[in-house]
Write a protein that holds these residues in place. Sequence first.
Motif, PDB file in Angstrom:
ATOM      1  N   ARG A  54       0.826  -1.208   0.000  1.00 37.54           N
ATOM      2  CA  ARG A  54       0.000   0.000   0.000  1.00 37.54           C
ATOM      3  C   ARG A  54       0.859   1.256   0.000  1.00 37.54           C
ATOM      4  NH1 ARG A  54      -3.825  -2.549   3.838  1.00 37.54           N
ATOM      5  NH2 ARG A  54      -5.807  -2.899   2.772  1.00 37.54           N
ATOM      6  N   THR A  55       1.885   1.238   0.853  1.00 29.02           N
ATOM      7  CA  THR A  55       2.757   2.414   0.957  1.00 29.02           C
ATOM      8  C   THR A  55       3.424   2.717  -0.373  1.00 29.02           C
ATOM      9  OG1 THR A  55       3.164   1.994   3.296  1.00 29.02           O
ATOM     10  CG2 THR A  55       4.754   3.378   2.133  1.00 29.02           C
ATOM     11  N   GLU A  56       3.930   1.660  -1.032  1.00 29.91           N
ATOM     12  CA  GLU A  56       4.631   1.875  -2.290  1.00 29.91           C
ATOM     13  C   GLU A  56       3.673   2.346  -3.386  1.00 29.91           C
ATOM     14  OE1 GLU A  56       8.281  -1.310  -1.643  1.00 29.91           O
ATOM     15  OE2 GLU A  56       6.659  -1.807  -3.019  1.00 29.91           O
ATOM     16  N   ILE A  57       2.486   1.734  -3.469  1.00 28.67           N
ATOM     17  CA  ILE A  57       1.532   2.137  -4.503  1.00 28.67           C
ATOM     18  C   ILE A  57       1.021   3.554  -4.243  1.00 28.67           C
ATOM     19  CG2 ILE A  57      -0.733   1.676  -5.486  1.00 28.67           C
ATOM     20  CD1 ILE A  57       1.343  -0.275  -6.448  1.00 28.67           C
ATOM     21  N   THR A  58       0.682   3.848  -2.970  1.00 24.37           N
ATOM     22  CA  THR A  58       0.161   5.172  -2.632  1.00 24.37           C
ATOM     23  C   THR A  58       1.194   6.256  -2.903  1.00 24.37           C
ATOM     24  OG1 THR A  58      -1.258   4.210  -0.919  1.00 24.37           O
ATOM     25  CG2 THR A  58      -0.840   6.575  -0.792  1.00 24.37           C
ATOM     26  N   THR A  59       2.433   5.989  -2.483  1.00 23.43           N
ATOM     27  CA  THR A  59       3.496   6.970  -2.695  1.00 23.43           C
ATOM     28  C   THR A  59       3.732   7.214  -4.173  1.00 23.43           C
ATOM     29  OG1 THR A  59       4.553   6.244  -0.636  1.00 23.43           O
ATOM     30  CG2 THR A  59       5.891   7.518  -2.181  1.00 23.43           C
ATOM     31  N   MET A  60       3.762   6.112  -4.946  1.00 20.34           N
ATOM     32  CA  MET A  60       3.973   6.260  -6.387  1.00 20.34           C
ATOM     33  C   MET A  60       2.820   7.012  -7.047  1.00 20.34           C
ATOM     34  SD  MET A  60       5.622   2.571  -7.439  1.00 20.34           S
ATOM     35  CE  MET A  60       5.357   2.898  -9.174  1.00 20.34           C
ATOM     36  N   THR A  61       1.591   6.739  -6.613  1.00 22.33           N
ATOM     37  CA  THR A  61       0.431   7.426  -7.188  1.00 22.33           C
ATOM     38  C   THR A  61       0.509   8.931  -6.944  1.00 22.33           C
ATOM     39  OG1 THR A  61      -0.934   5.451  -6.858  1.00 22.33           O
ATOM     40  CG2 THR A  61      -2.079   7.540  -7.203  1.00 22.33           C
ATOM     41  N   SER A  62       0.870   9.300  -5.720  1.00 17.22           N
ATOM     42  CA  SER A  62       0.991  10.724  -5.396  1.00 17.22           C
ATOM     43  C   SER A  62       2.080  11.381  -6.236  1.00 17.22           C
ATOM     44  CB  SER A  62       1.298  10.897  -3.907  1.00 17.22           C
ATOM     45  OG  SER A  62       0.276  10.361  -3.104  1.00 17.22           O
ATOM     46  N   LEU A  63       3.199  10.686  -6.378  1.00 21.57           N
ATOM     47  CA  LEU A  63       4.308  11.244  -7.146  1.00 21.57           C
ATOM     48  C   LEU A  63       3.942  11.373  -8.625  1.00 21.57           C
ATOM     49  CD1 LEU A  63       7.219  12.210  -7.028  1.00 21.57           C
ATOM     50  CD2 LEU A  63       7.955   9.859  -7.419  1.00 21.57           C
ATOM     51  N   VAL A  64       3.253  10.369  -9.158  1.00 23.00           N
ATOM     52  CA  VAL A  64       2.839  10.423 -10.562  1.00 23.00           C
ATOM     53  C   VAL A  64       1.883  11.589 -10.800  1.00 23.00           C
ATOM     54  CG1 VAL A  64       1.434   9.219 -12.280  1.00 23.00           C
ATOM     55  CG2 VAL A  64       3.263   8.007 -11.088  1.00 23.00           C
ATOM     56  N   HIS A  65       0.970  11.827  -9.857  1.00 25.68           N
ATOM     57  CA  HIS A  65       0.064  12.967  -9.983  1.00 25.68           C
ATOM     58  C   HIS A  65       0.841  14.275 -10.055  1.00 25.68           C
ATOM     59  CE1 HIS A  65      -4.037  11.556  -9.885  1.00 25.68           C
ATOM     60  NE2 HIS A  65      -3.759  10.696  -8.912  1.00 25.68           N
ATOM     61  N   VAL A  66       1.845  14.409  -9.193  1.00 27.85           N
ATOM     62  CA  VAL A  66       2.624  15.650  -9.171  1.00 27.85           C
ATOM     63  C   VAL A  66       3.397  15.828 -10.468  1.00 27.85           C
ATOM     64  CG1 VAL A  66       4.543  16.813  -8.033  1.00 27.85           C
ATOM     65  CG2 VAL A  66       2.806  15.675  -6.655  1.00 27.85           C
ATOM     66  N   LEU A  67       4.062  14.756 -10.926  1.00 31.78           N
ATOM     67  CA  LEU A  67       4.869  14.863 -12.143  1.00 31.78           C
ATOM     68  C   LEU A  67       3.996  15.128 -13.367  1.00 31.78           C
ATOM     69  CD1 LEU A  67       7.427  11.954 -11.584  1.00 31.78           C
ATOM     70  CD2 LEU A  67       7.791  14.395 -11.280  1.00 31.78           C
ATOM     71  N   ALA A  68       2.774  14.573 -13.367  1.00 27.54           N
ATOM     72  CA  ALA A  68       1.897  14.733 -14.524  1.00 27.54           C
ATOM     73  C   ALA A  68       1.432  16.178 -14.705  1.00 27.54           C
ATOM     74  CB  ALA A  68       0.692  13.808 -14.403  1.00 27.54           C
ATOM     75  N   THR A  69       1.527  16.968 -13.664  1.00 22.83           N
ATOM     76  CA  THR A  69       1.123  18.373 -13.759  1.00 22.83           C
ATOM     77  C   THR A  69       2.319  19.316 -13.896  1.00 22.83           C
ATOM     78  OG1 THR A  69       1.139  18.600 -11.340  1.00 22.83           O
ATOM     79  CG2 THR A  69      -0.925  17.924 -12.367  1.00 22.83           C
ATOM     80  N   SER A  70       3.518  18.762 -13.899  1.00 25.40           N
ATOM     81  CA  SER A  70       4.707  19.608 -13.991  1.00 25.40           C
ATOM     82  C   SER A  70       4.857  20.180 -15.398  1.00 25.40           C
ATOM     83  CB  SER A  70       5.951  18.793 -13.622  1.00 25.40           C
ATOM     84  OG  SER A  70       7.122  19.520 -13.884  1.00 25.40           O
ATOM     85  N   SER A  71       5.163  21.445 -15.470  1.00 24.75           N
ATOM     86  CA  SER A  71       5.351  22.074 -16.778  1.00 24.75           C
ATOM     87  C   SER A  71       6.569  21.513 -17.502  1.00 24.75           C
ATOM     88  CB  SER A  71       5.508  23.590 -16.599  1.00 24.75           C
ATOM     89  OG  SER A  71       6.644  23.878 -15.788  1.00 24.75           O
ATOM     90  N   SER A  72       7.515  20.981 -16.773  1.00 25.68           N
ATOM     91  CA  SER A  72       8.701  20.393 -17.397  1.00 25.68           C
ATOM     92  C   SER A  72       8.345  19.165 -18.226  1.00 25.68           C
ATOM     93  CB  SER A  72       9.716  19.994 -16.314  1.00 25.68           C
ATOM     94  OG  SER A  72      10.128  21.109 -15.582  1.00 25.68           O
ATOM     95  N   VAL A  73       7.213  18.538 -17.922  1.00 24.85           N
ATOM     96  CA  VAL A  73       6.793  17.313 -18.619  1.00 24.85           C
ATOM     97  C   VAL A  73       5.594  17.578 -19.513  1.00 24.85           C
ATOM     98  CG1 VAL A  73       6.069  14.920 -18.316  1.00 24.85           C
ATOM     99  CG2 VAL A  73       7.615  15.968 -16.651  1.00 24.85           C
TER     100      VAL A  73
END
Length: 632
Positions: free
Chosen positions: A55-74
Amino acid sequence: MFTFRTSLTFAVMAFIVALAVLLIAIQILALRWATHEAASAYMDATSAKALGRLRTEITTMTSLVHVLATSSSVADSNERTETGRAIPLFKAALQEQPQMDSVYAGFENGAWLQVRRIDGLNDEQRGRLRATPEANIAINLVRPTPSGDLPMRRIFEDQQGNQVGQLDLWKYGYDARKRSWYHETVKADRALVSSPYLSFSIGAPVITVSAPLRGKVSGVLAADLKLDSFSEFVQSQRPGAHGSVLIFDSAGALIAHPHFAQFVVDAMTHPSQPQLPSIKEINSGVVQEALRRSDGRDHYNGSIRDDHGRDFLFRVTKFNLGGQYDAAILLLAAQEDFAQNVRKLQFTGLILAIIASAAFIPVIWIFGGGMSRSLRDITAQAVKLQTLAAPGPSSVASRIKEIHELGSAMELAQRAIWSFAHFVPKEIVQRIVDDSISTELGGVREEISVVFTDVRDFTTIAESADPDTLMHQTSRYFSVLTEAFLAEGGTVDKFIGDAVMVFWNAPNPQPDHVERACRAALAGRAACEELNSQFETEGLKPFFTRFGIHVGEAIVGNLGSTERMNYTALGNTVNLAARLEGLNKQFGTTILVSESVHSRVEHCFQFRAFETVIAKGMTKETRIFELVGAAT
């Protein structure tokens, strides 16, 4: 909390009661109940560890993916290059989340960028990537050509970020838009967690967490979690020597299994079996019977016997991994693993009861030994207080009220003194603690060496800089500078804006204080030059530091009021050091020293002489010298 006398009385009484309860409990404890309880507790712990980690790994990855998906660099451009801003962002994500195997983004024009951690891959997996031996990171970049081809460039970097290899795969044929993680995420227009599958490039089982880009271009950002090491971790937590743990998602895809590694090998080497088997294809009668009995319920406990006559306790529990991704865990615990332990416990309990009865008298002595250890620990804390050592993670604990309160008070005092030493020079704090420095207002005349520093054009830098960025940059600058001064035993008096005042030979005598001051200035200059290189790399303006050094008598002591005072130095010596620092601007130098300094250490350092000047605010002429470096 109890008093000492009460604690001692209760300890003796508790021992007698516990011994009686132990003897009675061992006699009436049923083997079956004990077996079930032991196995259930073990399965609870196994389930909590396995699911907690997943759970910790999936939840952490999901949060990180959300942040990266909104980054202007990407998300603001589908033009990917080897020097794009997304690459360091992906590297930082991998560094922040070591459980991730890779981070990548696919775009609607066919472009694809992936940053993969390869230091944890085995030789076979590294061979599939054709990685160089020193490679730590692989950067895969697909850029569509006008003809529609999708060639890929693979760049290998070592741990320091240096390129150590490059491959150009002109007919690699990887189209991210045709992968399920891409088109399913685009279709759902929300974050998804995939079923386990074999990675295209390294042949390892992974779960992908993906989310649509939220920017100027369309695409999907995703991250992979490798499952081989997770499955090994789960099996290491299995309940008992003959126990097993299986984790699978709602579609039946395996996430963890005792033979997970063999399934991967079979999928990679058998053309007839190109995918990982589902839970329904597992040819274990015990597993299938346990699933049949649970009949899709969210939680089910039961017992079962295998073909060899071995009895098992089993538990099937469903759980959610975020969003609409559901999974289940099946735990099997062989009863003999725990029944045997309980029989041993019965015999061991009887022996321990006999030994405990014989040890009734020495127990009071042992109890006293525990108190003695607590007092010794408190004494050790008192010694640390005098040396300004960092406090431990917790205070000395004791069930005896007086000892517990004493340990808490000592820990509080040590933490207070240690924290105080971060605001006041440690040498001063130590001498205040050992009562060698008076806490009364006033001072004494002593010879000291004084260094003043200042940053060139700091006001101009500050006017154009972001306040938060400037604060962090200045803190890094002061940290580097003070490390150089403290290494030579300097007393950092104060920070005045961007300036620092340091002196030597007080409060502790230092016969070579002039040499120390010069060495510290040279070391500070070198450290600042190295730091400026980092600043320039980060796009920050460099801090060019100027130093002024003078030696002479000054009044050193406590200045201020009875409510608040500062240990500092006053006098013409301090003023001249400050003026020398300012003269660097006039002469275009970095480190200026007075003639007094030069005459003391000219055999140790190289100097360049200048004319005699009258410093601002002074009445006497002073010959000045530039400190160039150490004597060769």
